[in-house]
Design a protein around this motif. Structure first.
Motif, short mmCIF file in Angstrom:
data_model
loop_
_atom_site.label_atom_id
_atom_site.label_comp_id
_atom_site.label_asym_id
_atom_site.label_seq_id
_atom_site.Cartn_x
_atom_site.Cartn_y
_atom_site.Cartn_z
N ALA A 175 62.61 -20.08 90.46
CA ALA A 175 62.07 -21.01 89.46
C ALA A 175 62.97 -21.10 88.24
CB ALA A 175 60.67 -20.54 89.06
N VAL A 176 63.43 -19.95 87.74
CA VAL A 176 64.23 -19.96 86.51
C VAL A 176 65.59 -20.64 86.75
CG1 VAL A 176 65.39 -17.69 86.71
CG2 VAL A 176 64.70 -18.55 84.46
N ALA A 177 66.14 -20.44 87.96
CA ALA A 177 67.41 -21.11 88.29
C ALA A 177 67.17 -22.60 88.54
CB ALA A 177 68.03 -20.47 89.53
N PHE A 178 66.07 -22.91 89.21
CA PHE A 178 65.73 -24.31 89.47
C PHE A 178 65.60 -25.07 88.15
CE2 PHE A 178 62.76 -27.80 90.03
CZ PHE A 178 63.21 -28.40 91.20
N ASN A 179 64.91 -24.46 87.19
CA ASN A 179 64.73 -25.10 85.88
C ASN A 179 66.08 -25.34 85.20
OD1 ASN A 179 62.01 -25.06 86.30
ND2 ASN A 179 61.59 -23.31 84.96
N ALA A 180 66.96 -24.33 85.28
CA ALA A 180 68.29 -24.48 84.66
C ALA A 180 69.08 -25.60 85.33
CB ALA A 180 69.05 -23.17 84.76
N LEU A 181 69.00 -25.66 86.66
CA LEU A 181 69.75 -26.68 87.40
C LEU A 181 69.16 -28.08 87.19
CD1 LEU A 181 70.22 -24.69 90.74
CD2 LEU A 181 72.07 -25.47 89.25
N SER A 182 67.84 -28.13 86.92
CA SER A 182 67.17 -29.43 86.80
C SER A 182 67.02 -29.87 85.34
CB SER A 182 65.77 -29.38 87.42
OG SER A 182 65.81 -28.73 88.66
N GLY A 183 67.47 -29.06 84.41
CA GLY A 183 67.37 -29.42 83.00
C GLY A 183 65.96 -29.22 82.43
N VAL A 184 65.18 -28.39 83.12
CA VAL A 184 63.83 -28.08 82.61
C VAL A 184 63.97 -26.97 81.57
CG1 VAL A 184 61.52 -27.25 83.26
CG2 VAL A 184 62.82 -28.71 84.84
N SER A 185 63.25 -27.12 80.46
CA SER A 185 63.48 -26.21 79.33
C SER A 185 63.00 -24.77 79.57
CB SER A 185 62.81 -26.76 78.07
OG SER A 185 61.42 -26.87 78.31
N ALA A 186 62.08 -24.56 80.51
CA ALA A 186 61.52 -23.22 80.71
C ALA A 186 62.51 -22.33 81.45
CB ALA A 186 60.21 -23.32 81.49
N THR A 187 63.59 -22.04 80.78
CA THR A 187 64.62 -21.16 81.37
C THR A 187 65.35 -20.44 80.24
OG1 THR A 187 66.43 -21.07 82.96
CG2 THR A 187 66.45 -22.93 81.44
N THR A 188 66.27 -19.58 80.58
CA THR A 188 66.99 -18.83 79.54
C THR A 188 67.99 -19.74 78.82
OG1 THR A 188 68.46 -18.15 81.31
CG2 THR A 188 66.81 -16.57 80.63
N SER A 189 68.41 -19.32 77.61
CA SER A 189 69.29 -20.18 76.81
C SER A 189 70.66 -20.35 77.48
CB SER A 189 69.46 -19.62 75.40
OG SER A 189 69.95 -18.30 75.48
N THR A 190 71.16 -19.30 78.12
CA THR A 190 72.36 -19.46 78.95
C THR A 190 71.88 -19.42 80.41
OG1 THR A 190 72.66 -17.08 78.75
CG2 THR A 190 74.07 -18.45 77.41
N ALA A 191 72.64 -20.03 81.28
CA ALA A 191 72.22 -20.15 82.69
C ALA A 191 71.78 -18.79 83.23
CB ALA A 191 73.37 -20.69 83.52
N PRO A 192 70.63 -18.75 83.92
CA PRO A 192 70.05 -17.46 84.34
C PRO A 192 70.73 -16.85 85.57
CG PRO A 192 68.65 -19.23 85.08
CD PRO A 192 69.78 -19.88 84.33
N TRP A 193 72.04 -16.62 85.46
CA TRP A 193 72.74 -15.93 86.54
C TRP A 193 72.17 -14.53 86.65
CZ3 TRP A 193 75.82 -18.74 89.58
CH2 TRP A 193 76.41 -19.90 89.06
N PHE A 194 72.44 -13.89 87.74
CA PHE A 194 71.94 -12.54 88.01
C PHE A 194 72.24 -11.60 86.83
CE2 PHE A 194 72.78 -8.22 89.36
CZ PHE A 194 71.65 -7.90 90.09
#
Lengths: 263, 538
Positions: B310-329
């Motif tokens: 979910a957190v990676a999907f949000n980052a890839l889709s431009g959804v705000s519910a994710t970390t400020s920098t891309a949620p890599w491992f």
């Protein structure tokens, strides 16, 4: 012409070429010293005759050059018609060079400041001990470091021991203390060298290939015994003693391959 | 010292052919070279970022083990090649002496272009996954807004290009300083990277889902359930463990695992080729696959499979519910650690793992170039050795410059050439098919090589491993072709991808160059085909 006479002729040509190279390179400001069998042959006149007795084949000339003279050495040899082995040049990254003369095919190997084979021998501080060759100790160590000596290597060491007594002070004697000091800091080298000395003592006179006459055989035997005594008596470093505990359970030499193509 | 001539005195006793060539790399160096080219960091990053987010039900650990199984056959076939031709120059050496020198040159040219692209990709990843995540995670954990903003700044095109280019140039400079120094540097870095990985494994082993969720909320203000809900709202799909999705996902772990066999490119520079390449290749495939799979399991335990997706999907889709920098491992692991010092270790470890790719890919390509030069299918200057640093600086310079060009394309043109893997599979697939026909086409060479004795239950390994590997590559090619997330078709009539044009250009220009140079050398009395008759010393 007999094989021995032919080989003597080869040695004469090779020796003359080696001396010419050292001399001319020196005039051009490049220090080169002969090592290997050619170096042993050149070190003084006596070994030559013994080598002829053994039928030791003449093949190539090995040199050692100081690091700062590499560029000058290459230019000088190329100006004399030697062609650089590009493959080895890249593979060894400036630690070793190989050349072949375009016309007479003489092979020349040049090592930079150290002989790095089964064991490493640092030459830098010893380059100016003799005007043409490496000091006799390094000429002999270069053979004693070989993990699997061939008959030609045994012949080379036998020749040195037959024509040089073990002692110190005399510039033409083998400085046993110098050899003992080097080996006292490196268990692996010590192990290989002492094993090889014992092997030489066992073979000289008993093997037809390494029979140089009763007098010379006795000198070799005496030289080996004296050298082993000095080497064994030398105080050993802590690292040496710790490595000694492991013994042959761990490989004590560096693997050396053929000079084959890298690319 | 050259001691090759037998004496008439005692025939047979002059058996030592050794002329004193002390090769630079040992078994450990080969292993590190290959493990570095797998890059555990990139593998874990890709696996955990793209797997749960875009392949519902795909388990990265299953995909990794499946990919490793296929790669074992590839490693076995390449291992056989490496003992038949213990030389540097990679696929060029094998193909030129088995199939056709022209085909070999073109294939090798394509491979070189692809590997330079991946060197640049790794440099970009160091900036994006390493540096950006480093500043982002450390800034988040320490509450330092400046660092967090640096994390965002360095991931912008200017930052990616300049820092990435600097990293590539540093890798080129390391190679130019000598292979011995390169191997020493890699050994030291390998120890650092392995220790760092052990620390991360420890943090994850003793960490918990509740601890992670608590840190996530404390540090980022995000709640895992809200992240998942937001993702679902925007089309994120969840599913139970699916073998078919895991199989489809295999192409992702395959990409890094392909690196595990690349020591074939430096075969002339390693001691005890038979032992070094065996342990180096098979060891790298098995060891890295286990580590990558283990981290996938630990990630599921601590972060939760659905949350990672979910957190990676949000980052890839431009959804705000994710970390400020891309949620890599690495970012998620930093949050789990909830400690500045641990975050620094985690991010530095990942950056170190990614770094391994760069000089190793450059090294591989320089060896190919030198092999072309020695065979006279490329200008002699390509094999020029500097009298100052005593290394082939022209080849290293060309490789470095090529990677910097790709860095520019990646940073400013957002070029992602994952379809290149399809082309690489074709090139390596050709090498695998060659392994099948080699014992027939070059029987004498095969029978005089140690590869002849490599048998399992009486079955010769080289042709069988080659056939299985060729089939494996064919299946992977089809999966990549049909997977628009990972790659997509290389040949698409409606809009040809850039990779197609680059490959076509390489084929056309490479063929034209080979024909030209062959004619040019012939006019000067040099038959370059003679070089391909050479048989390595047995």
């Amino acid at each position: 012409m007999t094989v021995a006479a032919q080989q003597a002729g080869n040695w004469a040509d090779l020796s003359a070429e080696a001396v010419r190279i050292v001399s001319e390179a020196g005039e051009a400001g490049v220090t080169l010293r002969v090592t290997g069998s050619a170096g042993i042959r050149l070190h003084c006149t006596a070994p030559g005759g013994v080598m002829d007795l053994l039928g030791r084949p003449a093949k190539d000339i090995d040199f050692v050059v100081p690091e700062k003279h590499r560029k000058g050495m290459r230019r000088y040899l190329e100006s004399r018609g030697y062609i650089t082995d590009r493959d080895l040049l890249i593979a060894m990254e400036g630690t070793r060079y190989s050349f072949e003369h375009a016309e007479h095919g003489t092979q020349v190997d040049v090592f930079v400041e150290r002989l790095n084979f089964c064991h490493t021998i640092e030459i830098r501080s010893r380059l100016h001990q003799h005007p043409i060759t490496l000091p006799v100790e390094e000429l002999m160590l270069a053979k004693l470091q070989i993990i699997e000596m061939t008959m030609t290597d045994i012949m080379d060491v036998a020749v040195i021991l037959a024509t040089h007594r073990v002692g110190d002070g005399d510039p033409e004697a083998i400085d046993g203390q110098h050899i003992a000091r080097l080996l006292a800091g490196d268990w692996g080298f010590h192990h290989t060298a002492t094993r090889n000395l014992a092997k030489i003592a066992a073979m000289v006179g008993t093997s037809a290939a390494v029979d140089i006459g009763q007098e010379y055989n006795a000198q070799v035997d005496d030289g080996v015994r004296q050298l082993l005594a000095v080497i064994n008596a030398a105080p050993k470093s802590l690292a040496w003693r710790m490595r000694d505990k492991i013994g042959e359970r761990k490989q004590w030499w560096q693997d050396v391959d053929e000079k084959e193509a890298t690319y | 010292m050259a001691e090759t001539v037998a004496s008439p005195v005692a025939p047979g006793v002059f058996s030592r052919k050794a002329s004193g060539l002390v090769r630079v790399g040992n078994t450990l160096d080969v292993f590190i070279f290959n493990v570095g080219l797998v890059s555990v960091g990139i593998a874990i990053a890709y696996n955990q970022y793209y797997g749960p987010s875009l392949y519902p039900g795909a388990q990265p650990w299953i995909a990794t083990l499946l990919a490793a199984l296929g790669m074992i056959f590839v490693a076995a076939a390449f291992y056989c090649w490496s003992v038949v031709f213990p030389r540097s120059g990679g696929v060029y050496v094998f193909l030129s002496r088995t199939i056709n020198p022209g085909v070999a040159f073109v294939m090798s040219l394509i491979e070189t272009i692809i590997l330079l692209y991946y060197a640049a990709l790794a440099a970009g990843l160091i900036v994006q996954v390493g540096l950006s995540s480093f500043f982002g995670a450390v800034g988040t954990v320490s509450g330092n807004a400046t660092m967090t903003s640096w994390g965002q700044s360095v991931a912008k095109p200017q930052g990616v290009f300049w820092i990435g280019a600097l990293i590539i140039v540093a890798a080129g400079a390391l190679l130019a300083s000598g292979t011995r120094r390169y191997f020493t540097f890699q050994r030291v870095l390998f120890v650092v990277a392995v220790v760092g990985l052990a620390v991360i494994a420890g943090v994850m082993l003793f960490g918990s889902r509740s601890g992670f969720n608590s840190s996530l909320t404390n540090l980022t203000g995000l709640h895992s359930q809200q992240v998942i809900a937001a993702a679902h709202k925007h089309g994120f799909v969840t599913a139970g463990t699916s073998l078919s999705e895991s199989w489809k996902f295999i192409v992702w772990p395959l990409l890094p695992l392909l690196g595990a066999v690349q020591s074939v490119g430096i075969g002339g520079e390693v001691k005890k080729v038979s032992r070094s390449q065996l342990l180096g290749m098979l060891g790298a495939v098995i060891a890295t696959a286990i580590v990558i799979a283990l981290f996938a399991v630990l990630a599921n335990k601590d972060f939760g499979y659905t949350f990672q997706g979910a957190v990676a999907f949000n980052a890839l889709s431009g959804v705000s519910a994710t970390t400020s920098t891309a949620p890599w491992f690495a970012v998620l692991a930093g949050i789990l650690g909830h400690n500045v010092f641990l975050s620094v270790i985690i991010l530095a470890t990942f950056a170190a793992w990614i770094w391994f790719w760069i000089p190793a890919e450059l090294a591989y390509t320089t060896r190919s170039m030198i092999a072309w030069s020695f065979d006279r299918v490329a200008p002699d200057k390509l094999g020029f050795v500097s009298e100052t640093v005593h290394t082939p600086v022209v080849a290293i310079g060309v490789s470095t410059a090529g990677a910097v060009v790709f860095m520019w394309l990646i940073a400013f043109k957002a070029v992602v050439f994952l379809t290149f893997i399809e082309v690489l599979l074709v090139v390596w697939g050709t090498v695998m098919i060659s392994a099948v026909i080699f014992p027939l086409r070059r029987r004498r060479l095969y029978e005089s090589s140690p590869a002849k004795n490599f048998r399992l239950l009486g079955i010769p390994i080289m042709p069988v491993a080659g056939a299985i590997s060729a089939a494996f590559f064919a299946v992977m090619f089809v999966l990549l072709w049909n997977d628009t997330v990972a790659a997509g078709p290389l040949f698409k009539p409606s809009k040809m991808p850039v990779e197609f044009w680059i490959t076509l250009a390489a084929v056309v220009l490479g063929t034209a160059w080979y024909l030209f140079i062959k004619a040019y050398r012939k006019r000067r009395g040099i038959n370059i085909r003679l070089a391909f008759q050479q048989i390595p010393i047995e």
